[in-house]
Motif scaffolding. Structure first.
Motif, PDB file in Angstrom:
ATOM      1  N   LYS A 296      -0.325  -3.899  13.352  1.00  0.00           N
ATOM      2  CA  LYS A 296       0.082  -3.341  12.056  1.00  0.00           C
ATOM      3  C   LYS A 296      -0.616  -1.992  11.896  1.00  0.00           C
ATOM      4  O   LYS A 296      -1.678  -1.755  12.487  1.00  0.00           O
ATOM      5  CB  LYS A 296      -0.345  -4.283  10.927  1.00  0.00           C
ATOM      6  N   VAL A 297      -0.028  -1.132  11.077  1.00  0.00           N
ATOM      7  CA  VAL A 297      -0.620   0.201  10.877  1.00  0.00           C
ATOM      8  C   VAL A 297      -0.902   0.410   9.389  1.00  0.00           C
ATOM      9  O   VAL A 297      -0.005   0.266   8.555  1.00  0.00           O
ATOM     10  CB  VAL A 297       0.333   1.309  11.385  1.00  0.00           C
ATOM     11  N   GLY A 298      -2.157   0.709   9.075  1.00  0.00           N
ATOM     12  CA  GLY A 298      -2.529   1.076   7.698  1.00  0.00           C
ATOM     13  C   GLY A 298      -2.874   2.551   7.677  1.00  0.00           C
ATOM     14  O   GLY A 298      -3.113   3.149   8.732  1.00  0.00           O
ATOM     15  N   HIS A 299      -2.901   3.146   6.495  1.00  0.00           N
ATOM     16  CA  HIS A 299      -3.200   4.584   6.409  1.00  0.00           C
ATOM     17  C   HIS A 299      -4.307   4.840   5.391  1.00  0.00           C
ATOM     18  O   HIS A 299      -4.319   4.216   4.323  1.00  0.00           O
ATOM     19  CB  HIS A 299      -1.957   5.370   5.982  1.00  0.00           C
ATOM     20  N   VAL A 300      -5.195   5.748   5.737  1.00  0.00           N
ATOM     21  CA  VAL A 300      -6.220   6.198   4.784  1.00  0.00           C
ATOM     22  C   VAL A 300      -6.136   7.721   4.703  1.00  0.00           C
ATOM     23  O   VAL A 300      -6.234   8.408   5.723  1.00  0.00           O
ATOM     24  CB  VAL A 300      -7.644   5.781   5.234  1.00  0.00           C
ATOM     25  N   GLY A 301      -5.920   8.233   3.488  1.00  0.00           N
ATOM     26  CA  GLY A 301      -5.869   9.680   3.274  1.00  0.00           C
ATOM     27  C   GLY A 301      -7.103  10.130   2.520  1.00  0.00           C
ATOM     28  O   GLY A 301      -7.489   9.517   1.518  1.00  0.00           O
ATOM     29  N   LEU A 302      -7.735  11.178   3.008  1.00  0.00           N
ATOM     30  CA  LEU A 302      -8.951  11.698   2.374  1.00  0.00           C
ATOM     31  C   LEU A 302      -8.801  13.204   2.204  1.00  0.00           C
ATOM     32  O   LEU A 302      -8.220  13.860   3.058  1.00  0.00           O
ATOM     33  CB  LEU A 302     -10.166  11.444   3.272  1.00  0.00           C
ATOM     34  N   TYR A 303      -9.328  13.751   1.110  1.00  0.00           N
ATOM     35  CA  TYR A 303      -9.426  15.215   1.009  1.00  0.00           C
ATOM     36  C   TYR A 303     -10.876  15.573   0.734  1.00  0.00           C
ATOM     37  O   TYR A 303     -11.669  14.719   0.314  1.00  0.00           O
ATOM     38  CB  TYR A 303      -8.494  15.756  -0.091  1.00  0.00           C
ATOM     39  N   ARG A 304     -11.199  16.831   0.987  1.00  0.00           N
ATOM     40  CA  ARG A 304     -12.582  17.253   0.778  1.00  0.00           C
ATOM     41  C   ARG A 304     -12.712  17.886  -0.605  1.00  0.00           C
ATOM     42  O   ARG A 304     -12.023  18.853  -0.921  1.00  0.00           O
ATOM     43  CB  ARG A 304     -12.963  18.276   1.840  1.00  0.00           C
TER      44      ARG A 304
END
Ligand code: URA
Length: 209
Positions: A96-104
């Protein structure tokens, strides 16, 4: 303390040279990242548990082995991590594929979570967090924090190129997480780029600037 594995297989080193080369264009860069991600997936799955089954060959019945069905999850850190997903899925298509998005954050310069979408059963899965570059370690630490906050217990981190500074930061913050890299580079420069590195992995994957 987490272990650090450098996958310095000749094929990986060869492809990494062309990934680093500033003359390599977007299409070839993307293909090479995909290929190296597959080769790394081959190495990282070396310890997957097996179970014995009976198989009818055309000649006789034999004992043979199949994967025992350990549940895996791939977690790319957006956006550059996406470039490694398909290569891994070629070898582990049921993951399975999960996603984590981060910004600075422009003021604190700290990574801040803006998007998280994960398989519902992450606490039962072995998760491989992927990002081509482990630079300061800030994004990797925050992504792993996000997963642990939601119940993840078994996490590995995989990248193409790491700086020693980033490796130390992840080991310190998450001593239970093993780190898998294709090359350990020399250092970070004043702009947070890995030296010699490959430049900005996201820009090179997607042809942006
Ligand atoms: N992120 C990149 O894409 N490249 C670096 O060198 C460091 C962080």
């Amino acid at each position: 303390m987490g272990k650090v594995y450098v996958f310095d297989h000749p094929l990986i080193q060869h492809k990494l040279t062309y990934i680093r080369d500033s003359k390599t264009g977007t299409k070839e860069f993307r293909e090479l990242v995909d290929e190296v991600a597959s080769l790394m997936a081959f190495e990282i799955t070396r310890d997957l548990p097996l179970t014995e089954v009976d198989v009818e060959t055309p000649v006789t019945t034999a004992k043979s082995k199949v994967l025992s069905g350990k549940k895996l999850g791939i977690i790319p850190i957006l956006r550059a991590g996406l470039g490694m997903v398909d290569g891994i899925l070629k070898l582990i298509p049921a993951a399975k594929v999960g996603h984590v998005g981060l910004y600075r954050d422009p003021e604190t310069l700290q990574p801040v979570e803006y998007y998280v979408k994960l398989p519902s059963d992450i606490e039962e899965r072995e998760l491989i967090v992927v990002d081509p570059m482990l630079a300061t370690g800030g994004s990797a630490v925050e992504a792993i924090n996000s997963l642990k906050k939601r119940g993840a217990k078994n996490i590995k981190f995989m990248c193409l190129i790491a700086a020693p500074e980033g490796v130390d930061v992840v080991k310190e913050a998450h001593p239970d997480v093993d780190i898998y890299i294709a090359a350990l580079d020399e250092k970070l420069n004043d702009h947070g780029y890995i030296v010699p590195g490959l430049g900005d992995a996201g820009d090179r994957l997607y042809g942006t600037k």
